[in-house]
Scaffold this motif. Structure first.
Motif, short mmCIF file in Angstrom:
data_model
loop_
_atom_site.label_atom_id
_atom_site.label_comp_id
_atom_site.label_asym_id
_atom_site.label_seq_id
_atom_site.Cartn_x
_atom_site.Cartn_y
_atom_site.Cartn_z
N ARG A 20 0.83 -1.20 0.15
CA ARG A 20 -0.14 0.10 0.12
C ARG A 20 1.04 1.39 0.08
N PRO A 21 1.37 1.42 -1.17
CA PRO A 21 2.34 2.88 -1.43
C PRO A 21 1.47 4.25 -0.82
N ARG A 22 2.30 5.34 -0.74
CA ARG A 22 1.62 6.61 -0.36
C ARG A 22 1.59 7.60 -1.73
N LEU A 23 0.40 7.86 -1.78
CA LEU A 23 0.08 9.01 -2.75
C LEU A 23 0.25 10.37 -2.22
N VAL A 24 1.15 10.99 -2.40
CA VAL A 24 1.61 12.21 -2.17
C VAL A 24 1.44 13.56 -3.18
N VAL A 25 0.80 14.51 -2.51
CA VAL A 25 0.38 15.58 -3.38
C VAL A 25 1.10 16.63 -3.28
N SER A 26 1.86 17.53 -4.02
CA SER A 26 2.62 18.83 -3.89
C SER A 26 1.77 19.70 -4.81
N ARG A 27 1.51 20.97 -4.14
CA ARG A 27 0.82 21.80 -4.67
C ARG A 27 1.51 23.24 -4.74
N SER A 28 1.47 23.83 -5.84
CA SER A 28 2.18 25.04 -5.95
C SER A 28 0.95 26.37 -6.59
N LEU B 294 -5.18 10.54 -13.82
CA LEU B 294 -4.17 10.05 -14.63
C LEU B 294 -3.21 9.39 -13.78
N VAL B 295 -3.15 9.78 -12.42
CA VAL B 295 -2.10 9.08 -11.42
C VAL B 295 -2.68 7.74 -10.98
N ALA B 296 -4.34 7.66 -10.85
CA ALA B 296 -4.86 6.52 -10.61
C ALA B 296 -4.77 5.49 -11.98
N GLU B 297 -4.70 6.02 -13.00
CA GLU B 297 -4.76 5.24 -14.34
C GLU B 297 -3.16 4.49 -14.22
N ARG B 298 -2.08 5.53 -14.12
CA ARG B 298 -1.01 4.68 -13.99
C ARG B 298 -0.57 4.16 -13.01
N ALA C 234 -2.09 0.76 -13.83
CA ALA C 234 -1.25 0.09 -14.67
C ALA C 234 0.04 -0.56 -14.10
N ALA C 235 0.45 0.00 -12.97
CA ALA C 235 1.77 -0.62 -12.47
C ALA C 235 1.20 -1.68 -11.17
N GLY C 236 0.11 -2.03 -11.16
CA GLY C 236 -0.57 -3.26 -10.27
C GLY C 236 -0.61 -2.66 -8.82
N ILE C 237 -1.00 -1.45 -8.74
CA ILE C 237 -1.43 -0.96 -7.31
C ILE C 237 -2.86 -0.57 -7.36
N GLU C 238 -3.53 -1.36 -6.56
CA GLU C 238 -4.91 -1.16 -6.27
C GLU C 238 -5.29 -0.14 -4.98
N SER C 239 -4.72 -0.07 -3.80
CA SER C 239 -4.76 0.43 -2.66
C SER C 239 -3.55 1.44 -2.28
N VAL C 240 -3.87 2.55 -1.91
CA VAL C 240 -2.64 3.57 -1.62
C VAL C 240 -3.11 4.44 -0.04
N VAL C 241 -2.24 4.83 0.41
CA VAL C 241 -2.51 5.81 1.66
C VAL C 241 -2.46 7.25 1.08
N PHE C 242 -3.14 8.08 1.62
CA PHE C 242 -3.12 9.46 0.97
C PHE C 242 -2.38 10.43 2.00
N ARG D 109 -10.28 8.30 -6.52
CA ARG D 109 -11.21 7.34 -5.93
C ARG D 109 -11.96 6.78 -7.07
N GLU D 110 -12.61 7.88 -7.84
CA GLU D 110 -13.47 7.41 -8.94
C GLU D 110 -13.01 6.86 -9.79
N SER D 111 -11.61 6.86 -10.26
CA SER D 111 -11.05 6.13 -11.24
C SER D 111 -10.65 4.81 -10.69
N GLY D 112 -10.98 4.06 -9.56
CA GLY D 112 -10.74 3.06 -9.17
C GLY D 112 -9.59 2.67 -8.12
N LEU D 113 -8.90 3.91 -7.73
CA LEU D 113 -7.74 3.75 -6.63
C LEU D 113 -8.73 3.80 -5.37
N ASP D 114 -8.08 2.85 -4.19
CA ASP D 114 -8.88 2.77 -3.24
C ASP D 114 -7.87 3.19 -1.94
N PHE D 115 -8.50 4.24 -1.33
CA PHE D 115 -7.81 4.84 -0.27
C PHE D 115 -7.94 4.27 1.09
#
Length: 127
Positions: free
Chosen positions: A35-43, A87-91, A94-102, A121-127
């Motif tokens: 369960r990898p980490r989905l990190v968001v960086s914003r400017s 796009l990040v959920a789709e990628r 494709a890398a075989g990741i179903e679930s992440v921590v936000f 979430r709507e693209s199928g990635l589970d948090f």
């Protein structure tokens, strides 16, 4: 282990508050191979999302507003954040990741950050 953040005035106070939130979130959130980490960086102008395995120290998938497929898209920054989330959920899938921590990286969960998370979430990635 306690970390302290100096508090300044004006914008320095806002930066210190963001740093405190980031430290508070990262104390509890860590990415694993399962369960990898989905990190968001914003400017002010762009937003970047990465799926990271912290144990190996590798980025497994990423997307940003600087990608060729998103860069010329019309719409406001919230719409662009939604496209980055999809796009990040789709990628990641494709890398075989179903679930992440936000990991919101100290940003408040509102606006562009929430739009990106909802689109992922709507693209199928589970948090």
């Amino acid at each position: 282990m306690s970390l302290s953040v100096k508090i300044g005035k004006g914008n320095a106070y806002k930066a210190a508050a963001r740093k405190r939130r980031a430290i508070r979130v990262r104390k509890r959130v860590s990415g694993t191979p399962v369960r990898p980490r989905l990190v968001v960086s914003r400017s002010n102008r762009h937003i970047v999302a990465q799926v990271i395995d912290d144990l190996a120290g590798h980025t497994l998938a990423s997307a940003s507003t600087l990608d060729v497929s998103i860069k010329g898209v019309d719409g406001d920054k919230t719409e662009q954040a939604k496209k980055v989330g999809a796009l990040v959920a789709e990628r990641a899938k494709a890398a075989g990741i179903e679930s992440v921590v936000f990991d919101r990286a100290g940003n408040q969960y509102a606006g562009r950050i929430a739009a990106l998370a909802d689109a992922a979430r709507e693209s199928g990635l589970d948090f």
